[in-house]
Design a protein around this motif. Structure first.
Motif, PDB file in Angstrom:
ATOM      1  N   LYS A 113       0.832  -1.197   0.000  1.00 35.67           N
ATOM      2  CA  LYS A 113       0.000   0.000   0.000  1.00 35.67           C
ATOM      3  C   LYS A 113       0.866   1.247   0.000  1.00 35.67           C
ATOM      4  O   LYS A 113       1.995   1.243   0.500  1.00 35.67           O
ATOM      5  N   GLU A 133      -0.739   5.993  -7.983  1.00 34.05           N
ATOM      6  CA  GLU A 133      -2.024   5.685  -7.356  1.00 34.05           C
ATOM      7  C   GLU A 133      -1.761   5.450  -5.874  1.00 34.05           C
ATOM      8  O   GLU A 133      -0.834   4.722  -5.516  1.00 34.05           O
ATOM      9  N   ASP A 177      -3.280   4.722  -1.786  1.00 34.11           N
ATOM     10  CA  ASP A 177      -4.352   4.136  -0.978  1.00 34.11           C
ATOM     11  C   ASP A 177      -4.850   5.108   0.083  1.00 34.11           C
ATOM     12  O   ASP A 177      -6.025   5.063   0.473  1.00 34.11           O
ATOM     13  N   ASP A 214      -8.117  12.704  -6.966  1.00 34.89           N
ATOM     14  CA  ASP A 214      -8.257  11.720  -8.033  1.00 34.89           C
ATOM     15  C   ASP A 214      -7.100  10.732  -8.090  1.00 34.89           C
ATOM     16  O   ASP A 214      -7.154   9.766  -8.865  1.00 34.89           O
ATOM     17  N   VAL A 253      -6.314   9.066  -5.365  1.00 36.16           N
ATOM     18  CA  VAL A 253      -6.693   8.077  -4.355  1.00 36.16           C
ATOM     19  C   VAL A 253      -7.617   7.049  -5.005  1.00 36.16           C
ATOM     20  O   VAL A 253      -8.646   7.389  -5.583  1.00 36.16           O
ATOM     21  N   ARG A 254      -7.229   5.799  -4.878  1.00 34.38           N
ATOM     22  CA  ARG A 254      -7.978   4.739  -5.552  1.00 34.38           C
ATOM     23  C   ARG A 254      -9.397   4.625  -5.000  1.00 34.38           C
ATOM     24  O   ARG A 254      -9.658   5.004  -3.853  1.00 34.38           O
ATOM     25  N   PRO A 255     -10.328   4.093  -5.782  1.00 30.00           N
ATOM     26  CA  PRO A 255     -11.658   3.817  -5.259  1.00 30.00           C
ATOM     27  C   PRO A 255     -11.555   2.875  -4.059  1.00 30.00           C
ATOM     28  O   PRO A 255     -10.842   1.877  -4.112  1.00 30.00           O
ATOM     29  N   GLY A 276     -10.210   3.856  -1.310  1.00 33.76           N
ATOM     30  CA  GLY A 276      -9.127   4.377  -0.494  1.00 33.76           C
ATOM     31  C   GLY A 276      -9.626   5.353   0.553  1.00 33.76           C
ATOM     32  O   GLY A 276     -10.830   5.499   0.783  1.00 33.76           O
ATOM     33  N   ARG A 304     -15.058   6.285  -1.094  1.00 36.62           N
ATOM     34  CA  ARG A 304     -13.855   6.393  -0.268  1.00 36.62           C
ATOM     35  C   ARG A 304     -14.180   6.875   1.147  1.00 36.62           C
ATOM     36  O   ARG A 304     -15.175   7.526   1.399  1.00 36.62           O
TER      37      ARG A 304
END
Length: 230
Positions: free
Chosen positions: A8, A77, A79, A123, A125-127, A129, A175
């Protein structure tokens, strides 16, 4: 056949000293890849830490520097995005005493700048996250029964409100959004009389952040995971 868990990544804004530096060290111990930032010429202690660490320079009160950092990290990307930047003022100053320049300095650093970072980096931050900011128990309006620290309290209450507005504008976002109160901690900012050591606050704060991963919506919590009243 065994499968490994992907490493992560956390982007920590305001990590050159105090709580942010401690968070960086703790995340490295826990096996995370860390992107940590500090102001120019303030990142020496960060660079001494061992582990998968990338150090970046940014002054969050400078919109141009925030935008430049976003461009440098465009293909990353993450987390967890966590913004720790903050300052305090003279504890004795009431709203009647503080100069306009000092009021603006505290509000820009503690309220506007963290939200500017959130808006700029969201944007990445991952879905699923997490996006978090370092608030304070002193930002609670309900808990303010003795005054004191007025300007600092106001700046954190403003930060809380701005995050509440952000959450309302992103009501369908899966998120997790966190306002974290670390407790009164013995750092340069917290002072030597503070109740908690860094070792008592930060590992628990990270445990709480981890426990809330995957819980969408906005949560205002202390370092032990207790809900802080608005």
């Amino acid at each position: 056949m065994s499968t490994s868990t992907p490493q992560k990544t956390v982007l920590l804004i305001g990590a050159s000293r105090g709580l942010g530096l401690a968070m960086t060290g703790e995340y490295l111990k826990r096996g995370w890849r860390v992107i940590a930032t500090g102001r120019e010429n303030s990142t020496g202690r960060l660079r001494e830490l061992a582990g998968p660490l990338d150090v970046e320079s940014v002054d969050v009160t400078r919109a141009d520097q925030v935008a430049a950092l976003r461009e440098r990290l465009a293909h990353r990307e993450i987390d967890l995005l966590f913004v720790n930047a903050g300052v305090k003022n003279d504890d004795r100053e009431t709203i009647a005493d503080v100069s306009t320049d000092e009021f603006v300095r505290v509000m820009v650093t503690n309220a506007l700048s963290p939200m500017r970072v959130v808006e700029t980096f969201q944007d990445l931050v991952r879905p699923g996250g997490t996006i978090g900011v370092m608030s304070s128990g002193q930002g609670s309006i309900a808990n303010n029964v003795n005054g004191n620290y007025e300007v600092y309290r106001g700046s954190k209450a403003a930060l809380n409100m701005f995050m509440r507005s952000y959450a309302a504008r992103h009501a369908d976002d899966p998120r997790t959004l966190l306002l974290m109160a670390p407790g009164w901690v013995r750092t340069d900012m917290g002072g030597p009389q503070a109740r908690l050591s860094i070792e008592e606050s930060i590992p628990n704060l990270l445990n709480t952040i981890d426990a809330y991963a995957g819980r969408s919506g906005l949560h205002y919590l202390d370092y032990l995971g207790k809900v802080v009243p608005w």
